[in-house]
Design a protein around this motif. Structure first.
Motif, PDB file in Angstrom:
ATOM      1  N   VAL A   1       0.845   4.960   1.224  1.00 44.24           N
ATOM      2  CA  VAL A   1       1.049   6.492   1.503  1.00 44.24           C
ATOM      3  C   VAL A   1       0.320   6.898   2.463  1.00 44.24           C
ATOM      4  O   VAL A   1      -1.194   6.934   2.149  1.00 44.24           O
ATOM      5  CB  VAL A   1       1.005   7.155  -0.092  1.00 44.24           C
ATOM      6  N   GLN A   2       0.725   7.423   3.598  1.00 48.66           N
ATOM      7  CA  GLN A   2      -0.326   7.990   4.738  1.00 48.66           C
ATOM      8  C   GLN A   2      -0.670   9.601   4.530  1.00 48.66           C
ATOM      9  O   GLN A   2      -0.357  10.453   4.649  1.00 48.66           O
ATOM     10  CB  GLN A   2       0.621   7.964   6.091  1.00 48.66           C
ATOM     11  N   THR A   3      -1.696   9.251   3.309  1.00 47.99           N
ATOM     12  CA  THR A   3      -2.423  10.625   2.893  1.00 47.99           C
ATOM     13  C   THR A   3      -3.229  11.069   3.974  1.00 47.99           C
ATOM     14  O   THR A   3      -3.742  10.408   4.845  1.00 47.99           O
ATOM     15  CB  THR A   3      -3.160  10.327   1.613  1.00 47.99           C
TER      16      THR A   3
ATOM     17  N   GLU B   1       8.763   5.793   4.520  1.00 45.77           N
ATOM     18  CA  GLU B   1       7.863   6.646   5.374  1.00 45.77           C
ATOM     19  C   GLU B   1       7.342   7.907   4.685  1.00 45.77           C
ATOM     20  O   GLU B   1       7.973   8.456   3.972  1.00 45.77           O
ATOM     21  CB  GLU B   1       8.660   6.947   6.733  1.00 45.77           C
ATOM     22  N   THR B   2       5.935   8.237   5.002  1.00 47.97           N
ATOM     23  CA  THR B   2       5.538   9.276   4.447  1.00 47.97           C
ATOM     24  C   THR B   2       5.918  10.576   4.981  1.00 47.97           C
ATOM     25  O   THR B   2       5.938  10.798   6.258  1.00 47.97           O
ATOM     26  CB  THR B   2       3.906   9.386   4.521  1.00 47.97           C
TER      27      THR B   2
ATOM     28  N   LEU C   1       7.989  10.588  -0.035  1.00 44.97           N
ATOM     29  CA  LEU C   1       8.217   9.493   0.813  1.00 44.97           C
ATOM     30  C   LEU C   1       9.751   9.298   0.978  1.00 44.97           C
ATOM     31  O   LEU C   1      10.324   9.763  -0.105  1.00 44.97           O
ATOM     32  CB  LEU C   1       7.454   8.212   0.300  1.00 44.97           C
TER      33      LEU C   1
ATOM     34  N   TYR D   1       2.839  13.482  -2.746  1.00 37.78           N
ATOM     35  CA  TYR D   1       3.137  13.206  -1.520  1.00 37.78           C
ATOM     36  C   TYR D   1       4.543  12.628  -1.542  1.00 37.78           C
ATOM     37  O   TYR D   1       4.909  12.070  -2.576  1.00 37.78           O
ATOM     38  CB  TYR D   1       2.444  12.232  -0.790  1.00 37.78           C
TER      39      TYR D   1
END
Length: 494
Positions: A83-85, A148-149, A142, A140
């Motif tokens: 997860v691209q936080t 993809e985030t 996705l 978040y």
């Protein structure tokens, strides 16, 4: 720069970070996956991308790494993505950890992102997106297919609390997402908010109220008429955090506290029930109302499970002194003198005799009278390979089916060097009888660097897996996940 994780129990063995993003089409399968089992098992693990800034850390502070096991006509494929936080992207930019003590931003590096969440506790498809959730912030979102985030998800700007639960429920009658926020106005605040969000993502209901004090609420329970919030005696103190201390601290002198909210009520209608002191009530199996009583079933442990959140004097109980059982809490909401503002006491009654956690039910019966539960269990009398040393944290050596009405259990023991991660239940068909279907769980092999996803017949658990899906590397211990049928994912793409 040397990139090396510490040689501590939190970063070795089962807890060694994998840091693996991958796509594998057609995993090796031993046995046969039922061709009718079509959908995706999503799960997430705290998987630290960088070694901890302070040299040590706890498992729960790892970056969220999502696994998607896609079942299709007897085949299983795997996709894994972080997860691209904001927090992870800030660390990628600096190429090091920027995070201090768990959920204590006062100890972070000045270059750390303002949003401190790792989105690492559960994943669930709702409203066309895959929500990655941790109870310290909003989720978040996705893409359910690509992973993809998309970004922080505030439900179309409708949810304005500081946090959102990592254990939402889905109403089986209409697909509504039922969720809550604790510390809802920020760290250390006693505010709780309850939300009902329909299947399209539109907010239907929002109720705010205050707890007697700020404490951990990890999971909750829902029936058709009520919501139950279990406050674990892990309290929050912002001044302690400013001084460099932990977000949570165990208080053995506090009771297990429950707030009961009518779903058609308001803040003035909340009733508080006080259970025994020094007990840990974490995850709920199910809840229902019958014969005028509200029943909540959940494992309860006799003391502090989380050794990393000790009491003020630093003390923690020895693991062997703790025991846990599946317990039933019975709330008489119409008893003599029962009204909001009164103080009520409550004692749980055991449903099983063995230690268990990570409970799951047939979620078509969530909030309704039910019979079947599925848990991870621990039997210390079963063989264990002593060459492995001490059993790791969260060690469960059985996968069990429990009849909550009779107390009978049917369990599978995989061997003396294996343990499980959280199970999920999948119905055999949409109209199958309650509890008739499949149970799947990740199986850790303690002697090797691989993991299996095992699939069992829910009504023949002791016979072991009907299929073993081979994962050619070790997955770090995960927390939670959910099954999404293929038709739901197809609708999400349209």
């Amino acid at each position: 720069m040397v990139l090396k994780f510490p040689e501590t129990p939190e970063f070795t063995g089962l807890y060694q970070p994998s840091r693996v993003e991958t796509d594998i089409v057609d995993l090796e399968i031993e046995g046969e996956v039922p061709a009718t089992l079509n959908g995706t098992f999503f799960q997430v693990s705290p998987d630290s991308y960088y070694p901890p800034m302070r040299g040590t850390d706890i498992f729960f502070n790892g970056d969220g790494l999502v696994s998607a096991f896609k079942f299709e006509n007897g085949h299983v494929s795997l996709r894994r993505r972080y997860v691209q936080t904001d927090r992870l992207k800030a660390q990628w930019k600096e190429r090091r950890s920027l995070t201090g003590i768990y959920r204590n931003t006062f100890t972070n590096d000045p270059l750390a992102a303002k949003n401190n969440t790792t989105a690492n506790t559960t994943v669930l498809v709702h409203g066309g997106v895959l929500l990655a959730m941790k109870e310290d912030a909003l989720p978040y979102a996705l893409d359910p297919e690509t992973l993809e985030t998309i970004g922080v998800w505030d439900f179309k700007g409708q949810v304005n609390s500081a946090t959102f639960t990592a254990h939402p429920k889905v109403d089986p009658e209409n697909g509504d997402l039922l969720g809550f926020s604790c510390e809802a106005k920020g760290d250390g605040t006693p505010d709780i908010a309850y939300f009902e969000i329909d299947a399209q993502g539109d907010l239907k209901k929002e109720i705010w109220f205050k707890a007697p004090y700020a404490a951990m609420i990890h999971d909750f329970a829902v029936t058709a008429r009520h919501v139950v919030f279990p406050l674990i005696p892990l309290t929050v103190d912002v001044e302690r955090m400013k001084a460099g201390g932990q977000h949570f601290q165990w208080q053995s002198d506090l009771p297990q506290l429950f707030g009961v909210l009518p779903r058609d009520g308001g803040a003035d209608d909340v009733m508080w029930f006080y259970g025994p002191k020094n007990g840990f009530q974490g995850h709920t199996l199910n809840a229902y109302e019958e014969n005028g009583l509200l029943q909540v079933d959940m494992p309860v442990t006799t003391g502090n499970v989380f050794y990393f959140f000790p009491e003020a004097d630093g003390s923690v109980p020895l693991p062997e002194t703790l025991s846990s059982q599946l317990m039933r809490w019975t709330f008489n909401l119409n008893g003599p003198g029962n009204s909001p503002g009164d103080e009520h006491t409550i004692e749980p009654q055991p449903l099983t005799t063995f230690r268990c956690e990570f409970p799951r039910c047939d979620e078509r019966f969530s909030g309704k009278p039910y019979t079947h539960g599925f848990v991870l269990a621990f039997d210390p009398a079963l063989p264990f390979d002593e060459t492995l040393g001490e059993r790791p944290f969260q060690f469960f050596n059985q996968l069990a089916h429990v009849n909550v009405r009779t107390g009978q259990a049917d369990a599978w023991f995989p061997g003396d060097a294996q343990c499980f991660q959280e199970p999920v239940f999948v119905p055999r068909s949409p109209d199958a009888a309650e509890g008739d279907g499949y149970v799947m769980a990740l199986l850790n092999h303690l002697h090797s660097d691989d993991t299996e996803l095992v699939v069992l017949d829910s009504l023949k658990m002791a016979e072991g897996p009907i299929a073993r899906v081979k994962i050619p590397f070790r997955l770090r211990m995960s927390l939670h996940g959910n099954w999404t049928p293929a038709e739901v994912l197809t609708a999400a793409r349209s």
